[in-house]
Design an enzyme around this catalytic site. Structure first.
Site, PDB file in Angstrom:
ATOM      1  N   LYS A 229       0.846  -1.200   0.000  1.00  0.00           N
ATOM      2  CA  LYS A 229       0.000   0.000   0.000  1.00  0.00           C
ATOM      3  C   LYS A 229       0.878   1.245   0.000  1.00  0.00           C
ATOM      4  O   LYS A 229       1.721   1.420   0.876  1.00  0.00           O
ATOM      5  CB  LYS A 229      -0.905  -0.003   1.230  1.00  0.00           C
ATOM      6  CG  LYS A 229      -1.816   1.215   1.356  1.00  0.00           C
ATOM      7  CD  LYS A 229      -2.726   1.068   2.568  1.00  0.00           C
ATOM      8  CE  LYS A 229      -3.660   2.253   2.729  1.00  0.00           C
ATOM      9  NZ  LYS A 229      -2.929   3.457   3.217  1.00  0.00           N
ATOM     10  N   SER A 251      -2.148   4.495  -3.276  1.00  0.00           N
ATOM     11  CA  SER A 251      -2.485   5.305  -2.101  1.00  0.00           C
ATOM     12  C   SER A 251      -1.405   6.349  -1.859  1.00  0.00           C
ATOM     13  O   SER A 251      -0.222   6.096  -2.093  1.00  0.00           O
ATOM     14  CB  SER A 251      -2.602   4.398  -0.865  1.00  0.00           C
ATOM     15  OG  SER A 251      -2.778   5.156   0.322  1.00  0.00           O
ATOM     16  N   HIS A 253      -1.574   7.760   1.289  1.00  0.00           N
ATOM     17  CA  HIS A 253      -1.773   7.817   2.734  1.00  0.00           C
ATOM     18  C   HIS A 253      -2.773   8.912   3.108  1.00  0.00           C
ATOM     19  O   HIS A 253      -2.638   9.580   4.138  1.00  0.00           O
ATOM     20  CB  HIS A 253      -0.440   8.047   3.466  1.00  0.00           C
ATOM     21  CG  HIS A 253      -0.344   7.335   4.778  1.00  0.00           C
ATOM     22  ND1 HIS A 253       0.244   6.106   4.927  1.00  0.00           N
ATOM     23  CD2 HIS A 253      -0.774   7.671   6.024  1.00  0.00           C
ATOM     24  CE1 HIS A 253       0.189   5.727   6.183  1.00  0.00           C
ATOM     25  NE2 HIS A 253      -0.432   6.666   6.873  1.00  0.00           N
ATOM     26  N   ASP A 284      -7.171   3.664  -2.804  1.00  0.00           N
ATOM     27  CA  ASP A 284      -7.801   4.503  -1.789  1.00  0.00           C
ATOM     28  C   ASP A 284      -7.384   5.955  -1.961  1.00  0.00           C
ATOM     29  O   ASP A 284      -6.441   6.273  -2.671  1.00  0.00           O
ATOM     30  CB  ASP A 284      -7.557   3.972  -0.376  1.00  0.00           C
ATOM     31  CG  ASP A 284      -6.257   4.436   0.279  1.00  0.00           C
ATOM     32  OD1 ASP A 284      -5.436   5.113  -0.374  1.00  0.00           O
ATOM     33  OD2 ASP A 284      -6.047   4.107   1.451  1.00  0.00           O
ATOM     34  N   GLY A 286      -9.623   9.864  -1.000  1.00  0.00           N
ATOM     35  CA  GLY A 286     -10.600  10.857  -1.408  1.00  0.00           C
ATOM     36  C   GLY A 286     -11.990  10.347  -1.699  1.00  0.00           C
ATOM     37  O   GLY A 286     -12.834  11.107  -2.186  1.00  0.00           O
ATOM     38  N   GLY A 307     -11.322   5.265   4.399  1.00  0.00           N
ATOM     39  CA  GLY A 307     -10.784   5.414   5.738  1.00  0.00           C
ATOM     40  C   GLY A 307     -11.532   6.442   6.558  1.00  0.00           C
ATOM     41  O   GLY A 307     -12.268   6.113   7.483  1.00  0.00           O
TER      42      GLY A 307
END
Length: 364
Positions: A229, A251, A253, A284, A286, A307
């Protein structure tokens, strides 16, 4: 009485009212100018749909398979730290909500509930996030505990050799609690003269030397599939294929590491094309709408992790709030599929969206 939330953004407002400022800023904030944080969301707005009409959409099926595991939706819960700062039940509440909604949860390495507490809370498919510490014995022990407790995959986060400069945490003098997973192993309650406890802990604990060559070590201590990731470039995506990982998660983060990194949706297609279908690519960054999930699937993602929306639901209403957030996103995805003429996940294609990089058709 406040109106019922009708979108993920409504839950963010509820969370902001529910949480102490230090904790809300910790969850919601990004690195430095927060440019990447904002762009992660705004970049989705620049992708438009090309819907197909007169398609029989009387039955919509959002189910899919992720690493061989059947799930109700291409929606997953991303690893996010310290859920007990949002709600007393912490990751156990999140896990129960994920199980009820039949989506895969990735438990954070920095969770406030133990691996064993989450595993025993409910029966579900779960992945486990991994950081590599200078003390490799701690990392190896956490891998062993995840395996022993039925976690199905490891999600190695690779974009944090050092913690990004999260200025809200510095201003608020954010302090980490002692995490139960590491009791007797390492102290996570580090006080910093600079103000940020998370940054001080990361500086002490994280292994800055960990590199591609060390993937061999990680693979030697586990039989679980490993996803990486934090990939944003085609070069790193090809390298990931070479070292034999089971998948990639595109990603940045959540905009919390290197500010002015690209919005993840802007580089997703580049990464997908570079791996040539050899391994799955997940995504991932937004995601706030079911339309965002659909757009990521159009650009080649096999699944989409969320998240902050999960944290906002947890902070506002505990397990029920997480379920509501997941159901909202799933229902919005189903509606988007119907309005775009896609009855199944496999029907969703690149032809359903137009990005700014696509050449406009000639009017001649």
């Amino acid at each position: 009485m406040a109106p019922e939330p009708v979108s993920v953004n409504d839950f963010q407002e509820l969370a902001k009212r529910s949480l102490p400022k230090m904790y809300y800023d910790f969850y919601a904030g990004g690195a430095e100018d927060e440019h990447t944080l904002k762009q992660n969301v705004e970049a989705f707005h620049r992708i438009v749909f090309q819907p197909r009409v007169l398609v029989d959409v009387s039955r919509i099926d959002t189910s899919t398979t992720i690493l061989g595991y059947k799930t109700s939706s291409p929606l997953m819960i991303a690893p996010t730290a310290m859920h007990k700062l949002a709600h007393p039940e912490g990751e156990v509440a999140t896990a129960k909500a994920a199980a009820a909604c039949d989506v895969i949860m990735t438990l954070s390495f920095m969770s406030t509930c133990t691996v064993e507490e989450v595993a025993s809370s409910c029966n579900a498919v779960r992945f486990f996030q991994l950081y590599v510490y200078k003390r490799r014995d701690i990392t190896a022990l956490m891998v062993q505990r995840a395996e022993n407790n039925g976690f199905k995959a490891l999600v190695l986060t690779v974009d944090v050799p050092r913690l990004g400069r999260r200025e809200a945490d510095i201003k608020n003098k954010m302090i980490l609690p002692q995490l139960k997973n590491f009791e007797g192993l390492i102290s996570t309650k580090v006080v910093s003269d600079e103000g940020s406890g998370p940054e001080a802990f990361a500086s002490e604990a994280y292994d800055l030397s960990f590199s591609w060559k060390d993937m061999e070590w990680l693979r030697s201590i586990t039989s679980l599939p490993i996803l990486i990731k934090g990939v944003l470039t085609s070069e790193d995506a090809r390298k990931a294929v070479e070292v034999g990982v089971a998948g990639i998660i595109v990603s940045n983060h959540g905009g919390r590491q290197l500010d002015y990194s690209p919005a993840t949706i802007n580089v997703l297609e580049e990464v997908v094309l570079s791996v040539q279908g050899k391994i799955p690519v997940l995504f991932d960054g937004g995601v706030r709408r079911g339309t965002d999930i659909f757009k990521a699937l159009c650009l080649g993602a096999q699944a989409v992790l969320v998240g902050r929306p999960v944290i906002y639901g947890l902070a506002a209403r505990g397990e029920r709030g997480v379920r509501q957030v997941l159901d909202m996103l799933k229902n919005e995805l189903e509606l988007t599929m119907a309005l775009s003429g896609s009855c199944t996940i496999s029907d969703i294609s690149r032809n359903h969206v137009r990005t700014q990089l696509d050449r406009r058709p000639s009017r001649l």
